[in-house]
Every structure is written in structure tokens, then in C-alpha cells.
Scaffold this motif. Structure first.
Motif, PDB file in Angstrom:
ATOM      1  N   SER A   1     -50.912  63.027  13.017  1.00 31.65           N
ATOM      2  CA  SER A   1     -50.264  62.685  11.757  1.00 31.65           C
ATOM      3  C   SER A   1     -49.352  61.489  11.989  1.00 31.65           C
ATOM      4  CB  SER A   1     -49.461  63.879  11.226  1.00 31.65           C
ATOM      5  OG  SER A   1     -48.491  64.278  12.182  1.00 31.65           O
TER       6      SER A   1
ATOM      7  N   THR B   1     -56.470  66.592   3.431  1.00 26.09           N
ATOM      8  CA  THR B   1     -55.105  66.257   3.031  1.00 26.09           C
ATOM      9  C   THR B   1     -54.141  67.282   3.579  1.00 26.09           C
ATOM     10  OG1 THR B   1     -55.409  67.447   0.936  1.00 26.09           O
ATOM     11  CG2 THR B   1     -55.818  65.066   0.940  1.00 26.09           C
ATOM     12  N   ARG B   2     -52.920  66.848   3.806  1.00 24.83           N
ATOM     13  CA  ARG B   2     -51.911  67.691   4.400  1.00 24.83           C
ATOM     14  C   ARG B   2     -51.395  68.717   3.413  1.00 24.83           C
ATOM     15  NH1 ARG B   2     -47.252  65.087   8.245  1.00 24.83           N
ATOM     16  NH2 ARG B   2     -46.235  67.001   8.914  1.00 24.83           N
TER      17      ARG B   2
ATOM     18  N   TYR C   1     -59.303  73.761   9.244  1.00 28.26           N
ATOM     19  CA  TYR C   1     -60.133  73.347   8.122  1.00 28.26           C
ATOM     20  C   TYR C   1     -61.588  73.712   8.428  1.00 28.26           C
ATOM     21  CZ  TYR C   1     -56.246  70.337   6.594  1.00 28.26           C
ATOM     22  OH  TYR C   1     -55.035  69.844   6.179  1.00 28.26           O
TER      23      TYR C   1
ATOM     24  N   GLU D   1     -53.215  75.577  11.556  1.00 31.45           N
ATOM     25  CA  GLU D   1     -54.163  75.563  10.438  1.00 31.45           C
ATOM     26  C   GLU D   1     -55.554  75.239  10.970  1.00 31.45           C
ATOM     27  OE1 GLU D   1     -54.495  73.664   5.907  1.00 31.45           O
ATOM     28  OE2 GLU D   1     -52.856  73.092   7.241  1.00 31.45           O
TER      29      GLU D   1
ATOM     30  N   ASP E   1     -51.265  60.322   3.261  1.00 31.49           N
ATOM     31  CA  ASP E   1     -51.147  61.407   4.228  1.00 31.49           C
ATOM     32  C   ASP E   1     -52.435  62.218   4.229  1.00 31.49           C
ATOM     33  OD1 ASP E   1     -49.841  62.666   6.224  1.00 31.49           O
ATOM     34  OD2 ASP E   1     -48.388  63.710   4.975  1.00 31.49           O
ATOM     35  N   ARG E   2     -53.477  61.635   4.824  1.00 25.68           N
ATOM     36  CA  ARG E   2     -54.772  62.279   4.861  1.00 25.68           C
ATOM     37  C   ARG E   2     -55.527  61.790   6.094  1.00 25.68           C
ATOM     38  NH1 ARG E   2     -58.301  59.117   0.139  1.00 25.68           N
ATOM     39  NH2 ARG E   2     -58.082  57.030   1.029  1.00 25.68           N
ATOM     40  N   TRP E   3     -56.629  62.505   6.380  1.00 19.80           N
ATOM     41  CA  TRP E   3     -57.490  62.153   7.505  1.00 19.80           C
ATOM     42  C   TRP E   3     -58.942  62.137   7.027  1.00 19.80           C
ATOM     43  CZ3 TRP E   3     -53.666  65.804   7.536  1.00 19.80           C
ATOM     44  CH2 TRP E   3     -52.547  65.546   8.354  1.00 19.80           C
TER      45      TRP E   3
ATOM     46  N   LEU F   1     -48.303  66.682  14.052  1.00 21.56           N
ATOM     47  CA  LEU F   1     -49.550  67.440  14.001  1.00 21.56           C
ATOM     48  C   LEU F   1     -50.656  66.687  14.728  1.00 21.56           C
ATOM     49  CD1 LEU F   1     -49.546  68.525  10.241  1.00 21.56           C
ATOM     50  CD2 LEU F   1     -48.754  69.860  12.207  1.00 21.56           C
TER      51      LEU F   1
ATOM     52  N   VAL G   1     -55.691  72.231  13.470  1.00 21.16           N
ATOM     53  CA  VAL G   1     -54.432  71.487  13.404  1.00 21.16           C
ATOM     54  C   VAL G   1     -53.450  72.137  14.366  1.00 21.16           C
ATOM     55  CG1 VAL G   1     -52.586  70.631  11.914  1.00 21.16           C
ATOM     56  CG2 VAL G   1     -54.887  70.988  10.975  1.00 21.16           C
TER      57      VAL G   1
ATOM     58  N   LEU H   1     -54.799  66.771  15.017  1.00 15.79           N
ATOM     59  CA  LEU H   1     -56.050  67.297  14.473  1.00 15.79           C
ATOM     60  C   LEU H   1     -57.152  67.125  15.494  1.00 15.79           C
ATOM     61  CD1 LEU H   1     -54.286  66.583  11.852  1.00 15.79           C
ATOM     62  CD2 LEU H   1     -56.478  66.722  10.656  1.00 15.79           C
TER      63      LEU H   1
ATOM     64  N   ASP I   1     -49.618  72.132  16.139  1.00 10.38           N
ATOM     65  CA  ASP I   1     -48.225  71.697  16.129  1.00 10.38           C
ATOM     66  C   ASP I   1     -47.919  71.114  17.508  1.00 10.38           C
ATOM     67  OD1 ASP I   1     -45.368  71.723  16.538  1.00 10.38           O
ATOM     68  OD2 ASP I   1     -45.184  73.031  14.806  1.00 10.38           O
TER      69      ASP I   1
END
Length: 316
Positions: free
Chosen positions: A249, A315-316, A279, A277, A300-302, A254, A267, A256, A269
Motif C-alpha cells: 500500500s 480496493t482498500r 480477496y 484479509e 487507493d487500489r491495486w 499492507l 493482505v 498484498l 499487516d
């Protein structure tokens, strides 16, 4: 999920125009290694593929220049880099580089494009204005991925066949350190402050964390226990969650990680090194094989490239 591409392996983002570029490897097709590769242009606003550009054989990675209006494509099957004009979506030049180019990255200043040749032990340095290779850097065996320090004074190179990362001084274009990280390092990400380097080790099923100040491993995050989903059956055993693409991030809080199997993005920490998280990309027609992740520097996305011909927007 946006349906796009032809077995995409790499992903680049042009946030100014809202376009993503997919490197289409085309290896699912008969004799795909002999066919010309393509780069797909995806309009992220419309959610559709709008163009497909012919480049060299087995196009496997792409990188976007921040200001020149160009995208660079690594053609693994023809030992070349294609330069694409993003205004007209055409290849304007093709430059020979080292054996089997597998990854590219543009320097922060925009005056260099580094090209990793996984078929050898070198990184080619390409001058985008001169359209020529101006230097070659000796690294480890099988260079295949990059990360750069925030100021661009250090280039980190993942050596897939040696299980190491080379640390390159970009002022002298020489490797100053080699860090053992694990089996099959295939993707890198660096923290915004440049203090930590994250290495996705495919065969070790782990994310190795390197302290860039000491050039030593500080911790390792095992991916085998991070996914809540099981992979598909491969004979008598379940496939293992191999980490492919990784991205941070914008604040570095974060991490990913794309897991080819079971087709998810986890995701982590970065403070606790625990999963927060996951996805699920569906595991169906378009959710299989997430291989590359790019963080949007504006939103704020990947974006996640999936080999089942799709781009996932998270998206976050």
C-alpha cells in the motif's frame, strides 16, 4: 474483474490516462512460444480492453515511463524490448537486450530502463531517449525481478536460479552485496522509506523480509498457512500456495501477495506480519492464476493480472 489479455503475465499502469497494459505471454496456444506476443490496453474506467498491440515473441513483462508517454515490453522469446507509444498504441522501436528478458523497471529519474535477463546473469541498462543499451550489470544467475530504493541509488535484483537478491549501486552500476533469501525469488517490493525489502520466494512458499540497512534477512512469512482456500488437486497432493506478485500500500502498512493457487490475494499487516484479509478472485473462468500486482499511485487500489485472461481491481 475485467476480462482482458491473452495469458497475461505482467502488468503496468498509466494513471494519467486510466489505462493498464498487459503483457500477453500466449503460452496456452499451440506453438505459442513462436508466435508474436501482444500487449493489451485496458481502459479501467470503461472496464474493457480497447487495443491489442503486436510486439516480440513471448511478451512477459511491461513497464510504463512516468513522463515520456511510453510503455516498454520485455519479449522473452526474441531477446528484445519493444517501445510502445501510448498516444497511438503502436510499437515504435525494438531493441536487442540480454538473454530472455523477464522484467523491466524505469528509474525514478526516467533516464534508464533496467532489463533483467533470466537466461543469463546480467541486467541491461537501456537509455530510453537514445533507444540503445548503454551498459550491462553483472548479477546472480537468473535475474527476474526488480525493486528500487526511493531515491533510485540502489537497485535490488531477484536472482531466481540462485535464491539470492543482488544489491546494485546505480551510480557505479556494480553489485555491492548479495543476500540469500530462499528458493525461487520471483517478485520484490520495497517499503516507502526504503528500509525493508519484501521478496516473494515461490518455491519456499514464503515472503522473506530483508533489512536494507544491513542487507540481512530479518524475518520470513510462510504463505502455506495464510490462505483460507485450498488449491486444486494435483495428483495425490494439493498444490501449494506459491507467491507470485507482491505490492505494498502507499503507506507501507499492507502487503498484498498473489497466490497462484488457490487463486487469491492475501493482505498482510507489515507491522505484525499477519494476514488481515483475503480477496477471493473467484477461482472460476477469470480468477485463476493471479501473477502480478501493481499499486495505483493515485487511487487507493491495486490491479492484479490473472493468467485466465483478466485484470482484477481491488480496493482498500
Amino acid at each position: 474483474m475485467i476480462a482482458a489479455g491473452d495469458t497475461p503475465q505482467g502488468l503496468a499502469l498509466d494513471p494519467r490516462h486510466g489505462h493498464a497494459y498487459l503483457a500477453n505471454n500466449r503460452m496456452h496456444a499451440f506453438l505459442g512460444h513462436r508466435r508474436a506476443g501482444t500487449v493489451s490496453v485496458v481502459d479501467l474506467v470503461a472496464g474493457t480492453e480497447i487495443e491489442r498491440i503486436k510486439v516480440g515473441r513471448r511478451c512477459i513483462a511491461v513497464a510504463a515511463h512516468p513522463s515520456r508517454g511510453e510503455v516498454y515490453a520485455a519479449n522473452l522469446g526474441s531477446n528484445s524490448v519493444s517501445i510502445i507509444d501510448t498516444a497511438v498504441h503502436k510499437e515504435t522501436a525494438r531493441i536487442g537486450v540480454g538473454p530472455e528478458p523477464r522484467a523491466l523497471t524505469v528509474s525514478p529519474a526516467g533516464d534508464r530502463v533496467y532489463v533483467a535477463g533470466i537466461g543469463g546473469r546480467t541486467v541491461s541498462v537501456l537509455d530510453p531517449q537514445a533507444r540503445a543499451v548503454t551498459a550491462t550489470i553483472e548479477v546472480g544467475e537468473g535475474p527476474c525481478a526488480f525493486a528500487q530504493s526511493p531515491g533510485g541509488d540502489r537497485l535490488y535484483v531477484a536472482n531466481f536460479r540462485k535464491g539470492t537478491v543482488s544489491v546494485v549501486d546505480t551510480r557505479t552500476l556494480t553489485a555491492t552485496a548479495t543476500v540469500p533469501v530462499g528458493d525461487g525469488p520471483g517478485a520484490l517490493a520495497i517499503s516507502p522509506d526504503g528500509d525493508r525489502l519484501y521478496v516473494a520466494c515461490r518455491w519456499s512458499q514464503a515472503i522473506t523480509v530483508v533489512d536494507t540497512g544491513t542487507c540481512e534477512v530479518s524475518s520470513s512469512i510462510t504463505t502455506q498457512t495464510l490462505s483460507t482456500r485450498r488449491g486444486v488437486s494435483l495428483g495425490v497432493a494439493m498444490s501449494r500456495p506459491q507467491p507470485y506478485g507482491i505490492a505494498l500500500s502507499r503507506d507501507g502498512a499492507l502487503l498484498l501477495v498473489a497466490l497462484w493457487e488457490p487463486g487469491t490475494v492475501i493482505v498482510i499487516d507489515t507491522a505484525t506480519e499477519r494476514r488481515v484479509e483475503e480477496y477471493d478472485l473467484g477461482g472460476g473462468k477469470h480468477g485463476r492464476g493471479p501473477v502480478d500486482i501493481v499499486a495505483d499511485p493515485v487511487a487507493d487500489r491495486w490491479l492484479v493480472a490473472c493468467v485466465a485472461n483478466a485484470v482484477a481491481v481491488l480496493t482498500r
